[in-house]
Design an enzyme around this catalytic site. Structure first.
Site, PDB file in Angstrom:
ATOM      1  N   GLU A  77      -5.133  -8.393  -0.358  1.00 59.36           N
ATOM      2  CA  GLU A  77      -5.437  -8.786   1.017  1.00 59.36           C
ATOM      3  C   GLU A  77      -6.846  -8.329   0.206  1.00 59.36           C
ATOM      4  OE1 GLU A  77      -4.773  -5.347   4.079  1.00 59.36           O
ATOM      5  OE2 GLU A  77      -1.934  -5.903   3.161  1.00 59.36           O
ATOM      6  N   GLU A 108       0.846  -1.271   0.122  1.00 59.46           N
ATOM      7  CA  GLU A 108       0.157   0.196   0.361  1.00 59.46           C
ATOM      8  C   GLU A 108       1.061   1.654  -0.117  1.00 59.46           C
ATOM      9  OE1 GLU A 108      -3.134   0.121   3.158  1.00 59.46           O
ATOM     10  OE2 GLU A 108      -4.488  -1.802   1.278  1.00 59.46           O
TER      11      GLU A 108
HETATM   12  O1  AHR Z   1      -5.433  -5.997   6.908  1.00 60.40           O
HETATM   13  C1  AHR Z   1      -5.331  -4.691   7.369  1.00 60.40           C
HETATM   14  C2  AHR Z   1      -4.972  -3.775   7.198  1.00 60.40           C
HETATM   15  O2  AHR Z   1      -5.286  -3.374   5.914  1.00 60.40           O
HETATM   16  C3  AHR Z   1      -3.191  -3.861   6.648  1.00 60.40           C
HETATM   17  O3  AHR Z   1      -2.405  -3.639   7.176  1.00 60.40           O
HETATM   18  C4  AHR Z   1      -3.117  -2.918   4.950  1.00 60.40           C
HETATM   19  O4  AHR Z   1      -2.329  -3.463   4.062  1.00 60.40           O
HETATM   20  C5  AHR Z   1      -4.470  -2.880   5.012  1.00 60.40           C
HETATM   21  O5  AHR Z   1      -4.890  -1.397   5.031  1.00 60.40           O
END
Ligand code: AHR
Length: 496
Positions: A298, A175
């Site tokens: 994710e 991210e």
């Molecule tokens: O999964 C929780 C968080 O969500 C992670 O650390 C991040 O990459 C995303 O914003």
């Protein structure tokens, strides 16, 4: 009951469903690693070398193909050298991103690699671009994978590991448009080019390099990364969470929600299909051969934290609604198997859409766990062509397809059909025209996950409220199957 018709061609394969689509993600966040997986060798909770046995056994059963670590946002603040050597000497630091708690670094590279060996899973390590250096990232790869004499390999040996580990998947930051440095895509693309240069292949170890990708529908990020660095990457990530409410104003409760939030949650889960299609179209422009994998590292539901828990720990309950979200996602991922090479649900234990929840020495399996378990028959199977004519699921003037269907054939020619009924009130009749199979001679079995309440979930007092049962509501007639799905249900059929 409403009526849905589906045609499945058991003779028409559309490529392989990469088992890595069933991957996981475990971050140093809340009780995800500490308590959830790692309890330490001296814990009264039964453990093997510090990993709790109950969680280990449950995860082994899922045959997790790949596990991403150490973050998430934590990855771009993590300095791997803090997490090696004698545990009592390791640095105690603040986990600034997640709850401001002490991180004692007891779970580091050696412990993670040991966990992967115990689970027989591929490690996927995410390196630090946001606050780390090129040298630090390069040395981490040398530490883990170099078999010979070098400062890092020698150090690894001093720390008790003689042979290098196999490391295939490496992410260059996380991210980086947000917690990983708030970068513009042009800037990150340049940093990606620089950092990845020093992520070396030592000996026979070949690293699959994953560039940090877009947030949700930031198509410009994908465009800029593909244009400026595509030839230097093997995978490009994408993050998308299913949130019924608003990220900042209130996401919605995991268990206490009205019908409208059931509907909107599933509507937003289905949005994954649009996102993959649009990001893929951009990737196709620069990579028509589809060499580069889309890595959705994710995904999953994100609700308000459970009342009374540390909001920085992202601990949430998990209901039959989460099970539907998982089933819908897998059916979508299958359809995009030509581009989607890996996905990692967020997160494995005690965080967001978890498989497992723990409380002290107690453990429970969530409805999402059961979907992963039921769908593992699709791992590395051949995707079959599915054409559907789906009835609608209507709510408050809006509509969704009532059902979601996918099918695959495994190496023993067994056909598996996964079906979800999104409708919280109505059952779904599905006529499946299964071509290329002699149904008269076939044996058909099934598993069903369903509930009577939209918020049905497992608790430490009643851990088996929601669990799979045998499914019998399927009849073979000629070359068709007639299937009756209860409301809010996930079914997997095996036809052999
Ligand atoms: O999964 C929780 C968080 O969500 C992670 O650390 C991040 O990459 C995303 O914003």
């Amino acid at each position: 009951m409403k009526k849905n018709t589906v045609v499945i061609n058991a003779d028409i394969g559309k490529g392989v469903i990469n088992k890595n689509i069933y991957g996981h993600f475990a971050e140093h966040l809340g009780r995800g690693i500490y308590e959830g997986i790692w309890v330490g060798e001296d814990s009264p909770i039964p453990n093997t070398n510090g990993i709790r046995n109950d969680v280990l056994e449950a995860l082994k059963n899922l045959k997790i193909p790949v596990l991403r670590w150490p973050g998430g946002c934590f990855a771009d603040e993590y300095h791997w050298k803090d997490g090696i050597g004698p545990r009592e000497d390791r640095k105690r630091m603040v986990n600034t991103h997640w709850g401001g708690v002490v991180e004692n670094n007891h779970f580091g590279t050696h412990e993670f690699m040991m966990l992967c060996e115990m689970l027989d899973t591929e490690p996927y390590i995410c390196g630090n671009v946001g606050s780390g250096t090129v040298q630090e990232m390069s040395e981490w790869v040398e530490y883990m994978t170099f078999d010979g004499e070098s400062p890092m390999a020698n150090w690894r040996k001093e720390n008790g590991r003689d042979k290098p580990w196999d490391l295939k998947y490496f992410g260059v930051g996380n991210e980086n448009w947000g917690c990983g440095g708030n970068m513009r895509p042009e800037y990150y693309a340049d940093l990606y080019r620089q950092y990845q240069t020093y992520v070396r292949n030592y000996g026979d170890n070949r690293i699959y390099k994953i560039a940090g990708g877009a947030n949700v529908d930031d198509y410009n990020w994908t465009e800029v990364l593909m244009k400026n660095a595509s030839w230097l990457m093997d995978g490009l990530s994408l993050h998308y969470y299913t949130i019924p409410g608003d990220f900042w104003e209130g996401k919605g409760s995991a268990t206490d929600f009205p019908e409208s939030e059931w509907f909107i949650t599933l509507q937003r889960a289905l949005h994954m299909d649009t996102l993959i299609t649009k990001h893929s179209t951009i990737m196709d422009k620069y990579d028509p051969e589809k060499r580069i994998g889309m890595i959705i590292d994710e995904w999953g539901t994100w609700f308000d934290p459970e009342p009374g828990t540390n909001p920085g720990f992202l601990y949430q309950q998990n209901t039959i609604r989460d099970a539907l979200v998982a089933g819908i996602h897998f059916n979508i991922f299958h359809e995009h198997a030509d581009r989607v090479q890996m996905t990692n649900i967020a997160q494995t234990v005690n965080v967001l859409q978890a498989m497992i929840l723990t409380e002290g020495e107690k453990m429970l399996l969530t409805p999402t766990y059961h979907v992963f378990e039921m769908f593992k028959v699709h791992h590395d199977a051949t995707l079959l062509s599915v054409d559907g004519n789906f009835d609608t699921y209507e709510f408050d003037g809006q509509s969704l397809p009532q059902t979601s269907v996918s099918a695959s054939k495994d190496e023993n020619d067994v056909v598996h059909i996964s079906l979800c009924n999104l409708d919280h009130q109505n059952g779904a009749n599905i006529d499946v025209d299964l071509r290329g199979i002699d149904l008269e001679a076939a044996e058909i079995t099934g598993k069903l996950l369903t509930a009577n309440e939209m918020n049905a979930h497992n608790t430490f007092e009643q851990p088996e409220n929601v669990k799979p049962v045998t499914f019998n509501d399927v009849k073979a007639k000629g070359h068709s199957l007639s299937v009756a799905l209860p409301p809010m249900s996930v079914v997997v059929l095996a036809v052999k």
